[in-house]
Design an enzyme around this catalytic site. Structure first.
Site, PDB file in Angstrom:
ATOM      1  N   ASP A  84       0.803  -1.217   0.000  1.00  0.00           N
ATOM      2  CA  ASP A  84       0.000   0.000   0.000  1.00  0.00           C
ATOM      3  C   ASP A  84       0.840   1.272   0.000  1.00  0.00           C
ATOM      4  O   ASP A  84       0.325   2.365  -0.275  1.00  0.00           O
ATOM      5  CB  ASP A  84      -0.940   0.021   1.208  1.00  0.00           C
ATOM      6  CG  ASP A  84      -2.046  -1.016   1.091  1.00  0.00           C
ATOM      7  OD1 ASP A  84      -2.320  -1.456  -0.039  1.00  0.00           O
ATOM      8  OD2 ASP A  84      -2.629  -1.393   2.130  1.00  0.00           O
ATOM      9  N   LYS A 111      -5.430  -4.554  -6.950  1.00  0.00           N
ATOM     10  CA  LYS A 111      -5.942  -3.700  -5.887  1.00  0.00           C
ATOM     11  C   LYS A 111      -7.171  -2.947  -6.422  1.00  0.00           C
ATOM     12  O   LYS A 111      -7.788  -3.350  -7.391  1.00  0.00           O
ATOM     13  CB  LYS A 111      -4.843  -2.738  -5.427  1.00  0.00           C
ATOM     14  CG  LYS A 111      -3.696  -3.414  -4.704  1.00  0.00           C
ATOM     15  CD  LYS A 111      -4.117  -3.881  -3.321  1.00  0.00           C
ATOM     16  CE  LYS A 111      -2.958  -4.378  -2.496  1.00  0.00           C
ATOM     17  NZ  LYS A 111      -3.352  -4.731  -1.121  1.00  0.00           N
ATOM     18  N   ARG A 115      -2.492  -0.930  -9.654  1.00  0.00           N
ATOM     19  CA  ARG A 115      -1.701   0.168  -9.093  1.00  0.00           C
ATOM     20  C   ARG A 115      -0.338   0.343  -9.736  1.00  0.00           C
ATOM     21  O   ARG A 115       0.264   1.410  -9.588  1.00  0.00           O
ATOM     22  CB  ARG A 115      -1.560  -0.003  -7.572  1.00  0.00           C
ATOM     23  CG  ARG A 115      -2.821   0.412  -6.846  1.00  0.00           C
ATOM     24  CD  ARG A 115      -2.605   0.532  -5.362  1.00  0.00           C
ATOM     25  NE  ARG A 115      -3.872   0.877  -4.721  1.00  0.00           N
ATOM     26  CZ  ARG A 115      -4.207   0.508  -3.493  1.00  0.00           C
ATOM     27  NH1 ARG A 115      -3.369  -0.223  -2.767  1.00  0.00           N
ATOM     28  NH2 ARG A 115      -5.375   0.870  -2.988  1.00  0.00           N
ATOM     29  N   ARG A 157      -5.549   5.499  -2.820  1.00  0.00           N
ATOM     30  CA  ARG A 157      -4.107   5.716  -2.659  1.00  0.00           C
ATOM     31  C   ARG A 157      -3.512   6.476  -3.841  1.00  0.00           C
ATOM     32  O   ARG A 157      -2.532   7.205  -3.675  1.00  0.00           O
ATOM     33  CB  ARG A 157      -3.400   4.377  -2.430  1.00  0.00           C
ATOM     34  CG  ARG A 157      -3.884   3.714  -1.142  1.00  0.00           C
ATOM     35  CD  ARG A 157      -2.967   2.644  -0.632  1.00  0.00           C
ATOM     36  NE  ARG A 157      -3.560   1.993   0.520  1.00  0.00           N
ATOM     37  CZ  ARG A 157      -3.495   2.463   1.773  1.00  0.00           C
ATOM     38  NH1 ARG A 157      -2.846   3.580   2.022  1.00  0.00           N
ATOM     39  NH2 ARG A 157      -4.065   1.800   2.777  1.00  0.00           N
ATOM     40  N   LYS A 183     -12.754   6.235   0.913  1.00  0.00           N
ATOM     41  CA  LYS A 183     -12.678   4.822   1.311  1.00  0.00           C
ATOM     42  C   LYS A 183     -11.855   4.637   2.577  1.00  0.00           C
ATOM     43  O   LYS A 183     -12.200   3.810   3.437  1.00  0.00           O
ATOM     44  CB  LYS A 183     -12.078   3.989   0.182  1.00  0.00           C
ATOM     45  CG  LYS A 183     -11.866   2.549   0.597  1.00  0.00           C
ATOM     46  CD  LYS A 183     -11.481   1.637  -0.525  1.00  0.00           C
ATOM     47  CE  LYS A 183     -11.357   0.204  -0.019  1.00  0.00           C
ATOM     48  NZ  LYS A 183     -11.050  -0.749  -1.090  1.00  0.00           N
TER      49      LYS A 183
END
Length: 205
Positions: A84, A111, A115, A157, A183
């Site tokens: 992450d 993800k 990503r 992210r 989120k």
């Protein structure tokens, strides 16, 4: 003056807007902007938990080590235990002269977005350089980044990484899909402003 901080626009998208359910306020530059009246807040983690404190310290120590590696100008970082963190570390690498390789990152493909691709798309949109590998990516860093238009790919992210990237940009950064932060961090944009960032929220019409 850091224009990357002072010129960050975020666009809400793919969500119905009730025209009567917004209020208007004036930001630090005097612009009239819209903000949702209703905000969603997450319950904070129990800070009194010894285990939580230990995990947070280990996480912070590990992140500091990796930041130092990137700043050295040449680094190879395994994403095995920190998947992450890869988007924001990749943004840091993109704004740091040198080469940074991220490995062991195959699971980033599944993800909220792919990503690897969404991080590279973000970096390229802001004037950086990077390429995908079999299990990660390689970032060729430079400073400063240019700035420009980018999309969150509906991934919290990626949205937050775009905000961090704005600190290293010479031109405004315009992010579409900024609501993705809800989120995991619904108050992200308020905290960004509290720390000195300047954000203009607008509807994507």
């Amino acid at each position: 003056e850091n224009q990357g901080v002072d010129n960050f626009s975020v666009r809400q998208k793919q969500a119905p807007v009730d025209k009567g359910n917004h209020h208007r306020r004036v930001d630090k530059r005097g612009d009239s902007v819209k903000h949702p009246v209703v905000m969603v807040f997450r319950k904070p983690e129990d800070k009194n938990s010894h285990l939580a404190q230990k995990q947070q310290k280990n996480h912070a120590d590990g992140q500091e080590i990796r930041i130092r590696q990137i700043r050295s100008g040449s680094a190879e970082i395994s994403a095995r235990d920190i998947p992450d963190l890869v988007p924001v570390l990749a943004v840091l690498a993109a704004a740091t002269p040198g080469t940074t390789r991220f490995a062991d990152a195959r699971r980033l493909r599944i993800k909220e977005s792919d990503r690897i691709e969404s991080t590279l798309t973000l970096i390229r949109a802001l004037g950086g350089t990077g390429s995908a590998t079999d299990d990660g990516m390689v970032i060729q860093g430079r400073y400063p980044l240019r700035g420009g238009c980018c999309d969150s790919a509906n991934d919290h992210r990626i949205a937050m990484s775009a905000a961090v990237a704005a600190l290293a940009c010479t031109e405004p950064v315009i992010l579409t899909g900024a609501q993705a932060v809800e989120k995991s961090y619904p108050t992200f944009w308020q905290e960004y402003e509290r720390l000195g960032g300047r954000v203009r929220l607008e509807e994507d019409v």
